[in-house]
Design a protein around this motif. Sequence first.
Motif, PDB file in Angstrom:
ATOM      1  N   TYR A 706     -40.041   1.615  43.045  1.00 10.13           N
ATOM      2  CA  TYR A 706     -39.589   2.944  43.478  1.00 10.13           C
ATOM      3  C   TYR A 706     -38.257   3.364  42.839  1.00 10.13           C
ATOM      4  N   ARG A 707     -37.672   2.499  42.011  1.00 12.21           N
ATOM      5  CA  ARG A 707     -36.377   2.795  41.414  1.00 12.21           C
ATOM      6  C   ARG A 707     -36.492   2.965  39.911  1.00 12.21           C
ATOM      7  N   ASP A 708     -35.725   3.908  39.393  1.00 12.46           N
ATOM      8  CA  ASP A 708     -35.615   4.068  37.946  1.00 12.46           C
ATOM      9  C   ASP A 708     -34.732   2.942  37.400  1.00 12.46           C
ATOM     10  N   TYR A 709     -35.231   2.194  36.437  1.00 16.53           N
ATOM     11  CA  TYR A 709     -34.534   0.994  35.982  1.00 16.53           C
ATOM     12  C   TYR A 709     -33.175   1.315  35.365  1.00 16.53           C
ATOM     13  N   LEU A 710     -33.022   2.492  34.743  1.00 17.70           N
ATOM     14  CA  LEU A 710     -31.796   2.817  34.014  1.00 17.70           C
ATOM     15  C   LEU A 710     -30.700   3.318  34.952  1.00 17.70           C
ATOM     16  N   THR A 711     -31.022   4.276  35.811  1.00 17.96           N
ATOM     17  CA  THR A 711     -30.005   4.932  36.656  1.00 17.96           C
ATOM     18  C   THR A 711     -29.949   4.361  38.064  1.00 17.96           C
ATOM     19  N   GLN A 712     -30.958   3.600  38.449  1.00 20.34           N
ATOM     20  CA  GLN A 712     -31.095   3.059  39.799  1.00 20.34           C
ATOM     21  C   GLN A 712     -31.256   4.151  40.857  1.00 20.34           C
ATOM     22  N   LEU A 713     -31.547   5.373  40.417  1.00 15.98           N
ATOM     23  CA  LEU A 713     -31.950   6.417  41.357  1.00 15.98           C
ATOM     24  C   LEU A 713     -33.437   6.235  41.662  1.00 15.98           C
ATOM     25  N   LEU A 714     -33.927   6.968  42.653  1.00 16.00           N
ATOM     26  CA  LEU A 714     -35.356   6.931  42.926  1.00 16.00           C
ATOM     27  C   LEU A 714     -36.129   7.448  41.717  1.00 16.00           C
ATOM     28  N   ASN A 715     -37.288   6.854  41.464  1.00 15.40           N
ATOM     29  CA  ASN A 715     -38.166   7.457  40.467  1.00 15.40           C
ATOM     30  C   ASN A 715     -39.102   8.443  41.176  1.00 15.40           C
ATOM     31  N   ARG A 716     -40.099   8.972  40.461  1.00  8.90           N
ATOM     32  CA  ARG A 716     -40.953   9.994  41.068  1.00  8.90           C
ATOM     33  C   ARG A 716     -41.720   9.437  42.270  1.00  8.90           C
ATOM     34  N   ARG A 717     -42.217   8.217  42.143  1.00  5.03           N
ATOM     35  CA  ARG A 717     -42.949   7.614  43.257  1.00  5.03           C
ATOM     36  C   ARG A 717     -42.013   7.386  44.448  1.00  5.03           C
ATOM     37  N   GLY A 718     -40.810   6.908  44.142  1.00  2.00           N
ATOM     38  CA  GLY A 718     -39.840   6.689  45.219  1.00  2.00           C
ATOM     39  C   GLY A 718     -39.447   7.973  45.911  1.00  2.00           C
ATOM     40  N   LEU A 719     -39.312   9.063  45.153  1.00  2.84           N
ATOM     41  CA  LEU A 719     -38.970  10.351  45.740  1.00  2.84           C
ATOM     42  C   LEU A 719     -40.083  10.827  46.672  1.00  2.84           C
ATOM     43  N   ASP A 720     -41.334  10.695  46.232  1.00  4.79           N
ATOM     44  CA  ASP A 720     -42.454  11.108  47.088  1.00  4.79           C
ATOM     45  C   ASP A 720     -42.448  10.343  48.405  1.00  4.79           C
ATOM     46  N   THR A 721     -42.185   9.046  48.327  1.00  4.57           N
ATOM     47  CA  THR A 721     -42.165   8.227  49.542  1.00  4.57           C
ATOM     48  C   THR A 721     -40.992   8.614  50.437  1.00  4.57           C
ATOM     49  N   ALA A 722     -39.808   8.778  49.837  1.00  5.41           N
ATOM     50  CA  ALA A 722     -38.620   9.137  50.626  1.00  5.41           C
ATOM     51  C   ALA A 722     -38.773  10.514  51.250  1.00  5.41           C
ATOM     52  N   ALA A 723     -39.419  11.437  50.546  1.00  8.99           N
ATOM     53  CA  ALA A 723     -39.591  12.800  51.055  1.00  8.99           C
ATOM     54  C   ALA A 723     -40.481  12.833  52.288  1.00  8.99           C
ATOM     55  N   GLU A 724     -41.361  11.828  52.419  1.00 12.17           N
ATOM     56  CA  GLU A 724     -42.222  11.770  53.600  1.00 12.17           C
ATOM     57  C   GLU A 724     -41.423  11.543  54.876  1.00 12.17           C
ATOM     58  N   SER A 725     -40.195  11.028  54.743  1.00 10.84           N
ATOM     59  CA  SER A 725     -39.369  10.754  55.921  1.00 10.84           C
ATOM     60  C   SER A 725     -38.553  11.968  56.349  1.00 10.84           C
ATOM     61  N   LEU A 726     -38.616  13.062  55.592  1.00 13.85           N
ATOM     62  CA  LEU A 726     -37.873  14.264  55.971  1.00 13.85           C
ATOM     63  C   LEU A 726     -38.378  14.796  57.310  1.00 13.85           C
ATOM     64  N   LYS A 727     -37.442  15.192  58.177  1.00 19.80           N
ATOM     65  CA  LYS A 727     -37.792  15.652  59.524  1.00 19.80           C
ATOM     66  C   LYS A 727     -37.285  17.071  59.746  1.00 19.80           C
ATOM     67  N   LYS A 728     -37.673  17.625  60.884  1.00 23.96           N
ATOM     68  CA  LYS A 728     -37.223  18.973  61.228  1.00 23.96           C
ATOM     69  C   LYS A 728     -35.698  19.035  61.322  1.00 23.96           C
ATOM     70  N   GLU A 729     -35.086  17.903  61.774  1.00 27.04           N
ATOM     71  CA  GLU A 729     -33.621  17.902  61.899  1.00 27.04           C
ATOM     72  C   GLU A 729     -32.926  18.050  60.558  1.00 27.04           C
ATOM     73  N   ASP A 730     -33.655  17.750  59.460  1.00 25.99           N
ATOM     74  CA  ASP A 730     -33.053  17.853  58.128  1.00 25.99           C
ATOM     75  C   ASP A 730     -33.087  19.278  57.585  1.00 25.99           C
ATOM     76  N   LEU A 731     -33.841  20.167  58.252  1.00 27.33           N
ATOM     77  CA  LEU A 731     -33.935  21.552  57.799  1.00 27.33           C
ATOM     78  C   LEU A 731     -32.647  22.306  58.101  1.00 27.33           C
ATOM     79  N   PRO A 732     -32.371  23.340  57.304  1.00 31.51           N
ATOM     80  CA  PRO A 732     -32.995  23.609  56.001  1.00 31.51           C
ATOM     81  C   PRO A 732     -32.436  22.658  54.944  1.00 31.51           C
ATOM     82  N   PHE A 733     -33.264  22.323  53.938  1.00 30.79           N
ATOM     83  CA  PHE A 733     -32.749  21.490  52.865  1.00 30.79           C
ATOM     84  C   PHE A 733     -32.957  22.206  51.521  1.00 30.79           C
ATOM     85  N   ALA A 734     -32.072  21.866  50.595  1.00 29.95           N
ATOM     86  CA  ALA A 734     -32.102  22.489  49.276  1.00 29.95           C
ATOM     87  C   ALA A 734     -32.710  21.500  48.278  1.00 29.95           C
ATOM     88  N   VAL A 735     -33.690  21.972  47.489  1.00 27.80           N
ATOM     89  CA  VAL A 735     -34.343  21.146  46.469  1.00 27.80           C
ATOM     90  C   VAL A 735     -33.827  21.607  45.100  1.00 27.80           C
TER      91      VAL A 735
END
Length: 865
Positions: A706-735
């Motif tokens: 789930y991590r990009d090897y170079l930057t250690q940020l989430l990769n696309r798969r990791g982002l999709d998984t992390a985005a599933e945890s977004l809740k109503k309390e996080d609204l509104p959010f900016a993409v």
Amino acid sequence: MMPQKQILIVEDNDINRTMLCQILDDKYVVLEAANGEEALAILQEHAEEIALILLDIIMPVMDGYTFLTIAKADPSLSAIPVIVTTQSDSESDEVSALAHGASDYVPKPYNPQVILHRVASIIHLRETAAMINQFQYDQLTGLNSKEFFYQRVNESLLKHPDQEYDIVCSDIENFKLINDIFGVPTGDLLLCRVADMYTNLVGEDGICGRFNADQFVCLMERRSDYTDDLFVRNEEQLNVLSNTKSVVLKWGIYAIKDRSISVEQMCDRAFLAAHSIKGQYGKHFAVYDENLRNQLLREQAITDSMEAALAEEQFLVYLQPKYTAEGGCLAGAEALVRWNHPQWGFLSPAEFIPLFEKNGFITKLDQFVWERSCAILKRWIDQGYPQVPVSVNVSRADIYQADLCDILVGFIEKYQLSPSLLHLEITESAYTENQEQIIDTVNNLRQRGFIIEMDDFGTGYSSLNMLNEMPLDVLKLDMKFIRNETAKPADEGVLRFIMGLARWMDLKVVAEGVETKEQLERLNELGCDYVQGYYLAKPMPAIEFENLLKSGQLAVMSRDGGRNHKDETHSQILLVIDEQKEYRDQVRRTFEDKYQVLEAGEADSAISAIMSNQDRLTVVILSLTLGGESGFTLLKMLQKEKALWDISVIVTAPPDEQMEEQALQMGADDFAFKPHTLKSLRRRVTRASGAASFRRQQQILQEDAYRDYLTQLLNRRGLDTAAESLKKEDLPFAVFLFDLDNLKEINDTFGHAEGDRMLKEFSNVLRMHTRETDLLSRFGGDEFVVIMKRLGSQKTAIKKGEEICRALQKNYFKEQSPTACSGGVAICDCMGQSITEWINRADEALYNAKGKNKGGCCLWKGPQK
């Protein structure tokens, strides 16, 4: 429109009752009773609403005199005025009615105008008396209010000019703690007992008052036998009467010698004496004397000088370095104020800060420190020094300023800084005062990008529930707490628990006041993130701190932080949570050859054991019949928190298929019906531990995936998984979708190694300009996606995007190939659509940015027509 007042008519004659109803029902709500017994029944339900009673004397079942006797003996009824109505007009009957507590007497037959006039008059008198009583007397204790106490004492002093008097006052130590632990009703009972104690102390003719919360005061004739024993006896009696065990009062005495000063000043001096022994064990009272007088004069001199000192720049901002606990790298600083007075020299902050907090000047001084800190940060950026955050103090008084957020944002904008560079330290005790307002204020600040630290953690009495509700990023441990806790053996104290709690709540930990090598090593071993103190570096002028920056030994306070990875060869822990001690003993004997076995018989001790031993806790055997829903609550906690994902949980309960199914659905590894053999339990533990080991390996592989090897940020798969945890309390959010406009040119001109460095630099820019709770991803190639939670303002989103684009250009510059970054942002204010749809909208805005505003950021405004 005001609601109509209620009147109760108590009359056995139907005709008389009807006449009275007709006279009164245009202006009042009328209730009826045929005798005194019925009237008492009605009063049980409506006593608080009834403004007046019209009472006949001659009635069956219960006559009027009997009713009056009962009603006037009941405190809840005695204040309701009563007008007696009777056929007799003899003077003796009127006197008898008034003697029984009636307010007025009206003979029959009824005169409507007389009835209406007297009813209105008595109700008005009652309300006026209630208002006066509310002003003059404390509603809880019945003692004089502050203003009325001043008035009565002044009158007494004028009336008795030759009598010698003392003002005696008291404060209850940690009264707020009593309310928090035992509840407000217990606290109120204690206050009433203190009032009784004062009344007994001065006698019925004495003058006593309650000022604020637990502050009491009285006027006493001068006495010479003030001793600790006198006040200790009063405390002991108070503890017995109020069912408390260890209430401690601090008493202050002012002997009235100078009658030219106001009563208010006399009381202030008595309270000053009481406050001078706050927190001092064994000292029960203090007398106002010359030392306290000199202290007042000193405080007045400081107060007289403070405005000029600020204008003449006598106040200086010093910086105390913060370091990573592991590795000792410079990670930030705390801004501290110093006062260099032209005559007095350097004043201790302990002398002037509490005074400024009391007189309100602290808000001006704080704003001075905030702006100076921003100016220092700006100078570092302009001079090319690495960017490290600076923490500033936000006092209690600052929290209650309506424009606090605007002031801080104004400084950030003036000096063109990222809010994440200015950490805001709010003292722990401030969070207990007005939680709703502080939560709103701090949430607003966090939405603007500021990092929030709870300062002096460990000096107050924060509940776990309060910590869970408060919006925080960092816990900062108080120096006295550090000193006391690090002096204890490693397996004692609560430091390990607090570190585990912080990890559980995704908070960083800063320990201040580190004075020895042993303290530093202990904190590092426990997993503390950052440290500061005289052992590492004293507070210093900004120019000296800049020399540290020049050395280049930095570790920016980032999401990953300094962490001491524990030795995984330590013995493993098995925790048995069960209400039956015999069962816990059996489990301990069964597994002590393989595990260190800990036991808990109820939920609170279980939570403490879990949080204190996360790194070594391997197996939990949990009873679902622990008491109420405690078992399921603990199971939910164990399965919910990512930090505990590799703990095997075996639940136990009597045979119950529904309970078994629910537990397994909630993530339990196994379910053992009671009673069971210890041999079968051992097999279950072995099987569950093997499964946990496999899960851990899978988790490690998954994290890598789930991590990009170079930057250690989430990769696309990791982002999709992390985005599933977004809740109503996080609204509104900016993409946000960012694109590095000239990565290919950098690669072609300087090589792919330089292009990789540019990608890493941009990932660092994203970390510096976002919050720990935001989601950061390298989406692919030269594209990055950022999801900022609770960021609903279009203006703020655009501003943040522009800020990130500018920061890359400033941090990474190639003269032959100027760096550029463009961004697009879409605001999501409702759940339901996939994150891919919002990224596509941000992509549309990015396309517009590249076409119209290359190097800037554009907002998605909906489908284009």
